[in-house]
Design an enzyme around this catalytic site. Structure first.
Site, PDB file in Angstrom:
ATOM      1  N   PHE A 243       0.813  -1.219   0.000  1.00  0.00           N
ATOM      2  CA  PHE A 243       0.000   0.000   0.000  1.00  0.00           C
ATOM      3  C   PHE A 243       0.845   1.267   0.000  1.00  0.00           C
ATOM      4  O   PHE A 243       0.391   2.319   0.399  1.00  0.00           O
ATOM      5  CB  PHE A 243      -0.964   0.016   1.190  1.00  0.00           C
ATOM      6  CG  PHE A 243      -1.671  -1.283   1.410  1.00  0.00           C
ATOM      7  CD1 PHE A 243      -2.554  -1.769   0.455  1.00  0.00           C
ATOM      8  CD2 PHE A 243      -1.441  -2.052   2.539  1.00  0.00           C
ATOM      9  CE1 PHE A 243      -3.204  -2.977   0.631  1.00  0.00           C
ATOM     10  CE2 PHE A 243      -2.079  -3.274   2.722  1.00  0.00           C
ATOM     11  CZ  PHE A 243      -2.960  -3.728   1.768  1.00  0.00           C
ATOM     12  N   ASN A 645      -8.419  -7.784 -16.622  1.00  0.00           N
ATOM     13  CA  ASN A 645      -9.089  -8.865 -15.904  1.00  0.00           C
ATOM     14  C   ASN A 645     -10.159  -8.245 -15.009  1.00  0.00           C
ATOM     15  O   ASN A 645      -9.843  -7.679 -13.957  1.00  0.00           O
ATOM     16  CB  ASN A 645      -8.077  -9.653 -15.061  1.00  0.00           C
ATOM     17  CG  ASN A 645      -8.693 -10.848 -14.361  1.00  0.00           C
ATOM     18  OD1 ASN A 645      -9.875 -10.876 -14.052  1.00  0.00           O
ATOM     19  ND2 ASN A 645      -7.874 -11.847 -14.083  1.00  0.00           N
ATOM     20  N   PRO A 646     -11.424  -8.305 -15.399  1.00  0.00           N
ATOM     21  CA  PRO A 646     -12.474  -7.672 -14.593  1.00  0.00           C
ATOM     22  C   PRO A 646     -12.540  -8.193 -13.164  1.00  0.00           C
ATOM     23  O   PRO A 646     -12.891  -7.449 -12.243  1.00  0.00           O
ATOM     24  CB  PRO A 646     -13.762  -8.003 -15.363  1.00  0.00           C
ATOM     25  CG  PRO A 646     -13.310  -8.258 -16.770  1.00  0.00           C
ATOM     26  CD  PRO A 646     -11.950  -8.885 -16.651  1.00  0.00           C
ATOM     27  N   THR A 648     -10.006  -9.331 -11.094  1.00  0.00           N
ATOM     28  CA  THR A 648      -8.983  -8.720 -10.241  1.00  0.00           C
ATOM     29  C   THR A 648      -9.144  -7.203 -10.198  1.00  0.00           C
ATOM     30  O   THR A 648      -8.835  -6.574  -9.184  1.00  0.00           O
ATOM     31  CB  THR A 648      -7.574  -9.098 -10.720  1.00  0.00           C
ATOM     32  OG1 THR A 648      -7.407  -8.715 -12.096  1.00  0.00           O
ATOM     33  CG2 THR A 648      -7.337 -10.592 -10.580  1.00  0.00           C
ATOM     34  N   GLN A 652      -9.478  -5.041  -6.745  1.00  0.00           N
ATOM     35  CA  GLN A 652      -8.660  -3.889  -6.396  1.00  0.00           C
ATOM     36  C   GLN A 652      -9.516  -2.666  -6.088  1.00  0.00           C
ATOM     37  O   GLN A 652      -9.287  -1.951  -5.110  1.00  0.00           O
ATOM     38  CB  GLN A 652      -7.712  -3.569  -7.550  1.00  0.00           C
ATOM     39  CG  GLN A 652      -6.491  -4.470  -7.619  1.00  0.00           C
ATOM     40  CD  GLN A 652      -5.528  -4.164  -6.487  1.00  0.00           C
ATOM     41  OE1 GLN A 652      -4.862  -3.130  -6.483  1.00  0.00           O
ATOM     42  NE2 GLN A 652      -5.446  -5.055  -5.524  1.00  0.00           N
ATOM     43  N   GLY A 716      -4.928   1.534 -15.315  1.00  0.00           N
ATOM     44  CA  GLY A 716      -4.671   1.116 -13.944  1.00  0.00           C
ATOM     45  C   GLY A 716      -5.824   1.371 -12.999  1.00  0.00           C
ATOM     46  O   GLY A 716      -6.590   2.325 -13.172  1.00  0.00           O
ATOM     47  N   GLU A 719      -5.149   2.605  -7.408  1.00  0.00           N
ATOM     48  CA  GLU A 719      -5.314   3.731  -6.490  1.00  0.00           C
ATOM     49  C   GLU A 719      -6.720   4.337  -6.521  1.00  0.00           C
ATOM     50  O   GLU A 719      -7.244   4.764  -5.499  1.00  0.00           O
ATOM     51  CB  GLU A 719      -4.308   4.835  -6.845  1.00  0.00           C
ATOM     52  CG  GLU A 719      -2.907   4.360  -7.150  1.00  0.00           C
ATOM     53  CD  GLU A 719      -2.070   4.082  -5.920  1.00  0.00           C
ATOM     54  OE1 GLU A 719      -2.522   4.423  -4.815  1.00  0.00           O
ATOM     55  OE2 GLU A 719      -0.967   3.527  -6.071  1.00  0.00           O
TER      56      GLU A 719
END
Length: 762
Positions: A243, A645-646, A648, A652, A716, A719
């Protein structure tokens, strides 16, 4: 292509992790391994006058007790974010070089023993005497001496940003909102604490390190020890969360190497849970002031965003508060200023959603206040102000999606059914409210070439190698998918090798750039091998594909195919010629075929605005008698470019959303100003949500085409899930109660102090 990209593929490392087969840096078995324990300073400022090691040295199993007198001098290198791929010391100060104490917990001695428990016990026997000096640990103690630095964020970003004339625009504004938000410090405590195992073989050093950037570790330790990076190897396969806490290279890594060299045997240094609060940075104690100027129709005319925060005595560190806040909305005038207070803490660092987590929280809460002031729906207010270009440069977005996210999220959440009046919806003793906020996070290009190696074997399987590492984000899964897709073989036929500095160089996969940057190199390596095989086939007279235009050949499950081949093999105009990799390689006596793929990010001045967009929505219930807040459901929509990859990606994003909820309601590290140390430095006192606190979470993914961010169009998701979710919760708390809390975390005490409790229904 195999079609592996875009599929919901379970984690390829999942079985190893759930069965215990995965080995972390603290689980590497080595003969003769000794264990090290840091002794931290007991005062926040002053100097060490004496260290009594005699009793500790007599304790069972103790090999050595090291003080500053045993430590060689190290080189000081600049503070550089590890995302740049270069040296990345967590702070420019290195401990145990002199007798000065800069912050409580600073390493002043190291105990090395045969067993970890022995090292812990002996560390308690080390006596340290101090000449104590006054300390500054919170904003109020140093506010009068706050200063404006030139650069922040490790020297990576400017500390001020201005466009237009804010003073003039505010003076002319029909409506103003002027608010101040205060944020307690946050500490990231991953499941696995900082751990380094150091092994010397003659003049070569091997480090098994729990980190987010093995190349950064290699280069930083080399610089500090005056060694060639070629003599340092860093291995990191599994990391138990990070993190941001393991993005920089903190002193314990080099201290482990020095201790191992001193005792001439392998040494493992593990930072204790309490020491995690003083060993790997934190999200700093900070205060942010937002002033908005607007017309009566809601059009923003001015944004002032000022931040003051506490940094260390030696580094100008601040999270960049107004990166996204200066870009999302089309205000013609903007002023952002960072001010710093020099304090007796270690240098702060990246914490998930660095800068935007708090910066967008402040802006989005202020916008909620503006929406109520004007009587405009909060979603509509944002739609009216969403910028079609980057307002700082005038450049078009590399890809957009904000309006789509706002509309999709509102629809899925049921926002249109909302009564905008605060404090009117009640279910028994619970006050019910809903809130929303925009999410935005910079797309970060860091100027280092990314590399990967792809090797295809004659049995149709492949190994892909890159010096990145997996710290819980699922990157190894998406890289495996990218490799399979590029090679055109099955997902189960690809093995990914990673986490070793001897492999092709890749930057630290942090800041939501891992999937974007490292996947580009893996894609290019895989495609290069595939193209080699296609070229060999179309030029081979014995191949059914001889003479075919290479650009028409597709590959699926290791079979190259095209419509229409050479005259020798064509049976008709509709004949589809094909050949497997295995057949071709067997005929050519090829054991394998390999290629290095590289990718250079676009220059930092690329003529595009670079943001990932999203929208967050939350519903809360607040106990009218006790002020307790329960988040009942959260909905969000994100536009992260191409989704590899929907499964993962949603994982996230959900984790980030729940962390944002946690920051809004629970997380805060508080300073004991009398002692100059953190008062709640334990997981028993630092509050985080548990499963029972987690609401229903609904996530919509809106794919947008982005031709700028690499060959796959990835932006990405690591975050942005956290950005906006805390503000949505805080705005929902206001809608439920009519009480506006401008301090984070929002506690029951805050609400009870201002809550006007309506009578219970009969």
């Amino acid at each position: 292509m195999s079609g592996a990209i875009g599929r919901e593929v379970p984690r390829v490392d999942g079985r190893e992790k759930v069965t215990g087969a995965a080995r972390y840096s603290g689980e590497v078995a080595l003969p003769g391994l000794a264990h090290a324990r840091i002794v931290g300073a007991g005062v926040a400022a002053g100097r060490v006058t004496a260290v009594d090691t005699a009793e500790a040295e007599r304790a069972p199993g103790v090999v050595a007790v090291l003080t500053r007198h045993d430590m060689p001098k190290v080189a000081h290198v600049p503070l550089v974010p590890s995302l740049m791929g270069g040296p990345a010391p967590g702070e420019t100060f290195f401990p145990m070089q002199d007798d000065t104490v800069h912050y409580a917990g600073q390493p002043v001695a190291i105990v090395v023993a045969d067993e970890w428990e022995q090292a812990q016990y002996a560390a308690s026997l080390v006596g340290v005497e101090y000449e104590e000096a006054p300390s500054v640990t919170v904003i109020e103690q140093g506010r009068d001496d706050a200063y404006e630095p030139e650069k922040i964020f490790g020297g990576f970003m400017p500390a001020q940003l201005r466009r237009g004339d804010v003073e003039e625009a505010l003076a002319a504004a029909e409506v103003q909102v002027d608010t101040v938000y205060r944020f307690a410090a946050n500490h990231h405590n991953a499941l696995e604490p900082l751990t380094t195992t150091a092994v010397w073989e003659d003049d070569r050093l091997t480090l098994y390190d729990s980190c987010q950037g093995i190349k950064a570790v290699q280069l930083t330790v080399a610089a500090l020890l005056g060694m060639s990076p070629s003599k340092i190897r860093v291995l990191t396969r599994f990391v138990g969360g990070a993190f941001g806490s393991k993005a920089m290279v903190w002193p314990h890594v080099t201290l482990a190497a020095l201790a191992a060299r001193h005792v001439r045997r392998p040494v493992r240094l593990t930072v204790t849970r309490e020491q995690m609060f003083t060993s790997c940075g934190h999200r700093e104690d900070q205060e942010q002031r937002i002033v908005l100027g607007a017309r009566r129709d809601g059009t923003l005319t001015a944004i002032r965003h000022h931040k003051v925060s506490v940094t260390s005595p030696f580094d100008d560190w601040a999270e960049p508060a107004f990166g996204a806040s200066s870009q999302v909305y089309a205000s013609p005038a903007f002023e952002g200023v960072h001010r710093l207070v020099r304090g007796n803490t270690m240098t702060p660092t990246f914490t998930r959603g660095p800068g935007e987590s708090a910066g967008m929280f402040s802006l989005e809460c202020a916008l909620d206040e503006l929406a109520y002031e004007l009587g405009i729906d909060p979603v509509e207010l944002r739609l009216r102000n969403a910028s079609e270009v980057d307002p700082n440069t005038g450049n078009p977005w590399s890809s957009g999606g904000l309006a789509a996210c706002l509309r999709r999220g509102a629809e899925r959440f049921g926002w249109g059914d909302r009564d905008p009046a605060p404090g009117v919806r009640r279910e028994g003793e619970w006050l019910i409210g809903t809130g929303m906020a925009t999410a935005a996070y910079p797309v970060a290009f860091f100027m280092r070439t990314q590399r990967a190696r792809a090797r295809l074997y004659s049995d149709g399987t492949a190994v892909v190698s890159t010096a990145a590492q997996e710290f819980g984000t699922g990157m190894t899964t998406v890289l495996t998918q990218v490799a399979a897709d590029g090679l055109g073989i099955g997902l189960g036929d690809v093995r990914l090798e990673y986490g070793d500095t001897d492999m092709p160089t890749a930057g630290s996969p942090v800041g939501s750039n891992g999937a974007m940057m490292v996947s580009a190199a893996v894609h290019n390596a895989a495609v290069a091998v595939r193209d080699k095989m296609i070229a060999a086939a179309v030029s081979d007279p014995d191949s059914p594909l001889h003479g075919v235009n290479p650009g028409t050949v597709t590959v699926e499950d290791g079979r190259m195919s095209a419509d229409g081949a050479s005259e020798t093999y064509r049976a008709s105009e509709t004949y589809r010629a094909s050949e497997t990799y295995q057949d071709l390689m067997g005929r050519h006596l090829m054991n394998d075929a390999e290629a290095i793929g590289s990718w250079d990010p676009p220059p930092l001045d690329t003529p595009y605005g670079l943001l990932t967009f999203g929208a967050q929505f939350a519903e809360v219930a607040v106990d009218a008698d006790f002020g307790l807040v329960r988040v009942r459901r959260m909905t969000a929509a994100f536009a992260p470019g191409r989704v590899l990859n929907p499964l993962t990606a949603r994982s996230q994003l959900m984790g980030g959303m729940l962390w944002g909820m946690s920051q809004a309601l629970l997380e805060g590290t508080h300073m004991d100003t009398g002692l100059g140390r953190w008062a709640n430095a334990s997981l028993g006192d630092y509050l985080v949500p548990v499963n029972a606190d987690a609401p229903d979470v609904d996530i919509a993914l809106i794919e947008v085409d982005d031709p700028v961010t690499g060959p796959l169009g990835v932006k990405g998701v690591g975050e942005i899930g956290q950005v906006g979710s805390g503000a949505a919760v805080a705005n929902a708390v206001f809608h439920a109660t009519g009480v506006r809390v401008r301090e984070r975390p929002i506690t029951a005490e805050h609400l009870l102090n201002g809550l006007a409790v309506a009578p219970h229904p009969a």
